[in-house]
Design an enzyme around this catalytic site. Structure first.
Site, PDB file in Angstrom:
ATOM      1  N   GLY A   9     -88.483  95.463 -11.001  1.00 47.02           N
ATOM      2  CA  GLY A   9     -87.918  96.997 -10.669  1.00 47.02           C
ATOM      3  C   GLY A   9     -88.799  97.697  -9.783  1.00 47.02           C
ATOM      4  N   PRO A  13     -92.898  98.819  -0.233  1.00 42.40           N
ATOM      5  CA  PRO A  13     -92.444  99.050   0.943  1.00 42.40           C
ATOM      6  C   PRO A  13     -92.408  97.980   2.125  1.00 42.40           C
ATOM      7  CG  PRO A  13     -94.546 100.362   0.339  1.00 42.40           C
ATOM      8  CD  PRO A  13     -94.175  99.071  -0.684  1.00 42.40           C
ATOM      9  N   LEU A  17     -99.516  96.805   5.889  1.00 40.80           N
ATOM     10  CA  LEU A  17    -100.890  96.713   6.793  1.00 40.80           C
ATOM     11  C   LEU A  17    -101.373  95.135   6.506  1.00 40.80           C
ATOM     12  CD1 LEU A  17    -102.708  97.403   9.110  1.00 40.80           C
ATOM     13  CD2 LEU A  17    -104.198  98.624   7.241  1.00 40.80           C
ATOM     14  N   GLY A  18    -101.688  94.263   7.484  1.00 39.43           N
ATOM     15  CA  GLY A  18    -102.179  93.261   7.347  1.00 39.43           C
ATOM     16  C   GLY A  18    -103.840  93.487   7.339  1.00 39.43           C
ATOM     17  N   ASP A  43    -102.057  94.715   2.632  1.00 31.73           N
ATOM     18  CA  ASP A  43    -102.198  93.513   2.242  1.00 31.73           C
ATOM     19  C   ASP A  43    -103.563  92.942   2.422  1.00 31.73           C
ATOM     20  OD1 ASP A  43    -100.618  90.791   1.687  1.00 31.73           O
ATOM     21  OD2 ASP A  43    -102.041  90.207   3.203  1.00 31.73           O
ATOM     22  N   TYR A  48    -110.656  87.293   2.843  1.00 29.79           N
ATOM     23  CA  TYR A  48    -110.930  88.062   3.891  1.00 29.79           C
ATOM     24  C   TYR A  48    -112.252  88.731   4.034  1.00 29.79           C
ATOM     25  CZ  TYR A  48    -105.814  87.520   4.075  1.00 29.79           C
ATOM     26  OH  TYR A  48    -104.372  86.968   4.251  1.00 29.79           O
ATOM     27  N   LYS A  73    -105.109  88.383  -3.252  1.00 29.55           N
ATOM     28  CA  LYS A  73    -104.715  86.978  -3.348  1.00 29.55           C
ATOM     29  C   LYS A  73    -105.936  86.201  -4.029  1.00 29.55           C
ATOM     30  CE  LYS A  73    -102.170  87.659   0.882  1.00 29.55           C
ATOM     31  NZ  LYS A  73    -102.878  88.250   1.749  1.00 29.55           N
ATOM     32  N   HIS A 106    -103.190  82.164  -3.265  1.00 28.65           N
ATOM     33  CA  HIS A 106    -103.123  82.332  -1.859  1.00 28.65           C
ATOM     34  C   HIS A 106    -102.528  80.925  -1.152  1.00 28.65           C
ATOM     35  CE1 HIS A 106    -105.587  84.348   1.403  1.00 28.65           C
ATOM     36  NE2 HIS A 106    -104.579  83.737   1.823  1.00 28.65           N
TER      37      HIS A 106
HETATM   38  N1  LIG Z   1    -100.968  84.606   2.954  1.00 31.62           N
HETATM   39  C1  LIG Z   1    -101.508  84.114   3.945  1.00 31.62           C
HETATM   40  O1  LIG Z   1    -102.057  82.799   3.964  1.00 31.62           O
HETATM   41  C2  LIG Z   1    -101.719  84.651   5.253  1.00 31.62           C
HETATM   42  C3  LIG Z   1    -102.078  84.054   6.348  1.00 31.62           C
HETATM   43  C4  LIG Z   1    -102.192  84.863   7.465  1.00 31.62           C
HETATM   44  C5  LIG Z   1    -102.017  86.351   7.319  1.00 31.62           C
HETATM   45  N2  LIG Z   1    -101.747  86.720   6.292  1.00 31.62           N
HETATM   46  C6  LIG Z   1    -101.403  88.344   6.092  1.00 31.62           C
HETATM   47  O2  LIG Z   1    -100.815  88.768   7.286  1.00 31.62           O
HETATM   48  C7  LIG Z   1    -101.311  89.510   8.015  1.00 31.62           C
HETATM   49  C8  LIG Z   1    -100.731  89.473   9.439  1.00 31.62           C
HETATM   50  O3  LIG Z   1    -100.687  88.209  10.044  1.00 31.62           O
HETATM   51  P1  LIG Z   1    -101.906  87.823  11.195  1.00 31.62           P
HETATM   52  O4  LIG Z   1    -103.007  88.772  10.871  1.00 31.62           O
HETATM   53  O5  LIG Z   1    -102.403  86.414  11.008  1.00 31.62           O
HETATM   54  O6  LIG Z   1    -101.342  88.141  12.358  1.00 31.62           O
HETATM   55  P2  LIG Z   1    -100.481  89.064  13.215  1.00 31.62           P
HETATM   56  O7  LIG Z   1    -100.296  90.330  12.521  1.00 31.62           O
HETATM   57  O8  LIG Z   1     -99.277  88.118  13.732  1.00 31.62           O
HETATM   58  O9  LIG Z   1    -101.118  89.596  14.406  1.00 31.62           O
HETATM   59  C9  LIG Z   1    -102.427  90.424  14.484  1.00 31.62           C
HETATM   60  C10 LIG Z   1    -102.921  90.201  16.172  1.00 31.62           C
HETATM   61  O10 LIG Z   1    -101.987  91.030  16.774  1.00 31.62           O
HETATM   62  C11 LIG Z   1    -102.454  92.300  17.661  1.00 31.62           C
HETATM   63  N3  LIG Z   1    -101.262  93.381  17.567  1.00 31.62           N
HETATM   64  C12 LIG Z   1    -101.198  94.235  16.333  1.00 31.62           C
HETATM   65  N4  LIG Z   1    -100.016  94.811  16.569  1.00 31.62           N
HETATM   66  C13 LIG Z   1     -99.776  94.620  17.942  1.00 31.62           C
HETATM   67  C14 LIG Z   1     -98.593  95.071  18.746  1.00 31.62           C
HETATM   68  N5  LIG Z   1     -97.734  95.956  18.373  1.00 31.62           N
HETATM   69  N6  LIG Z   1     -98.430  94.232  20.054  1.00 31.62           N
HETATM   70  C15 LIG Z   1     -99.427  93.252  20.304  1.00 31.62           C
HETATM   71  N7  LIG Z   1    -100.412  92.855  19.654  1.00 31.62           N
HETATM   72  C16 LIG Z   1    -100.558  93.521  18.476  1.00 31.62           C
HETATM   73  C17 LIG Z   1    -103.728  92.671  16.483  1.00 31.62           C
HETATM   74  O11 LIG Z   1    -104.784  93.149  17.388  1.00 31.62           O
HETATM   75  P3  LIG Z   1    -105.205  94.527  17.203  1.00 31.62           P
HETATM   76  O12 LIG Z   1    -105.863  94.540  15.623  1.00 31.62           O
HETATM   77  O13 LIG Z   1    -106.230  94.584  18.174  1.00 31.62           O
HETATM   78  O14 LIG Z   1    -104.030  95.445  17.339  1.00 31.62           O
HETATM   79  C18 LIG Z   1    -103.980  91.252  16.178  1.00 31.62           C
HETATM   80  O15 LIG Z   1    -104.905  90.433  17.152  1.00 31.62           O
HETATM   81  C19 LIG Z   1    -102.808  89.358   8.006  1.00 31.62           C
HETATM   82  O16 LIG Z   1    -103.706  90.421   8.590  1.00 31.62           O
HETATM   83  C20 LIG Z   1    -102.901  89.199   6.379  1.00 31.62           C
HETATM   84  O17 LIG Z   1    -102.962  90.474   5.832  1.00 31.62           O
HETATM   85  C21 LIG Z   1    -101.750  86.104   5.154  1.00 31.62           C
END
Ligand SMILES: NC(=O)c1ccc[n+]([C@@H]2O[C@H](COP(=O)([O-])OP(=O)(O)OC[C@H]3O[C@@H](n4cnc5c(N)ncnc54)[C@H](OP(=O)(O)O)[C@@H]3O)[C@@H](O)[C@H]2O)c1
Length: 314
Positions: A9, A13, A17-18, A43, A48, A73, A106
């Site tokens: 329930g 959001p 934020l990653g 997140d 990390y 995670k 994870h």
């Molecule tokens: N469960 C898992 O195994 C797993 C794996 C990977 C990720 N994650 C989670 O998911 C989140 C997101 O994935 P991710 O960090 O891998 O990659 P992402 O969000 O696809 O990409 C992040 C990259 O994009 C840049 N960016 C952010 N906003 C932008 C925009 N509007 N235009 C252009 N570039 C932009 C960021 O740089 P700047 O910071 O300079 O803006 C950074 O270099 C992670 O941070 C994490 O919390 C989970």
């Protein structure tokens, strides 16, 4: 902001934020800025390495705890039943919280307790459904004891999630997997909809900031794809906003990482951006099954893991 309703329930959001690769010295400022401009979903993950700095930003905010959504995670070296609660307590302590909104396993990959990242195949322990059910059962006790409100899986196939659903007392709430136009995860989205679960998509922008050894030669760019750029031009906006708007509009949640104030703001605005049917159809046509994070770092000589047994062919 849209919210996704979970089996408990609770409402998560849709855009958060990653924080992977959000560097120490930057991440607290990014979380503070994010909370100030309206983000309510953060997140996190033990692996990390930045949860205590995120905790500093959470401690300093005026946003009431009940308005925040915090995910963390369980890392792969803490899946043995006796390690689960201490790992969760460790994240709670670092984040300065009494409870998490969501805790995810994870990966369906197990490391020896002393190993953070595997260097040799012998650092990895084979995955079995039985062991994962024991891990899940410990997580259920953490829900009972109110250390966490919802539990879920990350990087699990629908086949592995189904095995947990068949044996659980607390239903998995969320499947967090890589999702973007090249990897639309339709099978996972349908499975989760049938089971009342939410899908959260990571790497929505193509995860360009991954460590160099994880980036394949010639990998495709999402932000530079001509269809994404043409839709961005049509809406006088950026490619990033189009990718995130697509994710929210199709009913998933999404967790873009940024530490840049301008991009933090643009990414949040994307949650309320409306794309038309033509835009959605064009983006939907880009599915190619391409994974940026394909799990190959778990596949080493002597490792019990293969890409086939991690993803079950999905
Ligand atoms: N469960 C898992 O195994 C797993 C794996 C990977 C990720 N994650 C989670 O998911 C989140 C997101 O994935 P991710 O960090 O891998 O990659 P992402 O969000 O696809 O990409 C992040 C990259 O994009 C840049 N960016 C952010 N906003 C932008 C925009 N509007 N235009 C252009 N570039 C932009 C960021 O740089 P700047 O910071 O300079 O803006 C950074 O270099 C992670 O941070 C994490 O919390 C989970």
């Amino acid at each position: 902001m849209k919210f996704l309703t979970l089996p408990s329930g609770d409402e998560m959001p849709a855009l958060g934020l990653g924080t992977w690769q959000a560097a120490k010295g930057e991440v607290a400022r990014a979380v503070t800025t994010a909370l100030d401009i309206g983000y309510r979903h953060i997140d996190c993950a033990h692996v990390y390495g930045n949860e205590s700095e995120i905790g500093e930003a959470l401690a300093a905010t005026d946003v009431p705890r009940e308005e925040l959504w915090v995910t963390s995670k369980l890392w792969n070296n803490s899946q043995m039943p006796e390690d689960v609660r201490p790992a969760l307590e460790n994240s709670l302590k670092a984040l300065g919280l009494d409870y998490l909104d969501l805790y995810l396993i994870h990966w369906p990959v197990q490391l020896k307790n002393s190993v953070m990242y595997p260097e040799a195949g012998s650092d990895l322990i084979p995955w079995t459904t039985g062991h994962m059910l024991e891990t899940w059962s410990e997580l259920e006790k953490c829900v009972e004891d109110r250390l966490v409100r919802n539990i879920g899986l990350s990087n699990f196939s629908t086949k592995k999630i189904a095995a947990i659903i068949e044996n659980c007392t607390v239903h998995p709430a969320v499947s967090q997997v890589e999702v973007h136009p090249y990897l639309q995860q339709r099978q996972m989205c349908e499975f989760c909809a049938e089971h009342g679960m939410a899908v959260t998509g990571f790497a929505p922008l193509g995860s360009k900031h991954r460590p160099a050894h994880q980036i394949k030669d010639g990998e495709p760019s999402l932000l530079d794809h001509k269809i994404i750029l043409s839709i961005a031009k049509k809406h006088s906006t950026t490619a990033g906003k189009i990718l995130l708007a697509w994710a929210v509009q199709r009913g998933t949640s999404v967790i873009p990482k940024s530490t840049n104030p301008t991009r933090l703001e643009q990414n949040l605005e994307a949650a309320d951006k409306i794309l038309d049917t033509e835009d959605m159809d064009l983006i939907n046509s880009l599915d190619s099954g391409y994974r940026f994070l394909d799990g190959s770092h778990w596949v080493k000589e002597g490792s019990p893991y293969t890409l086939e047994n991690i993803w079950d062919g999905e």
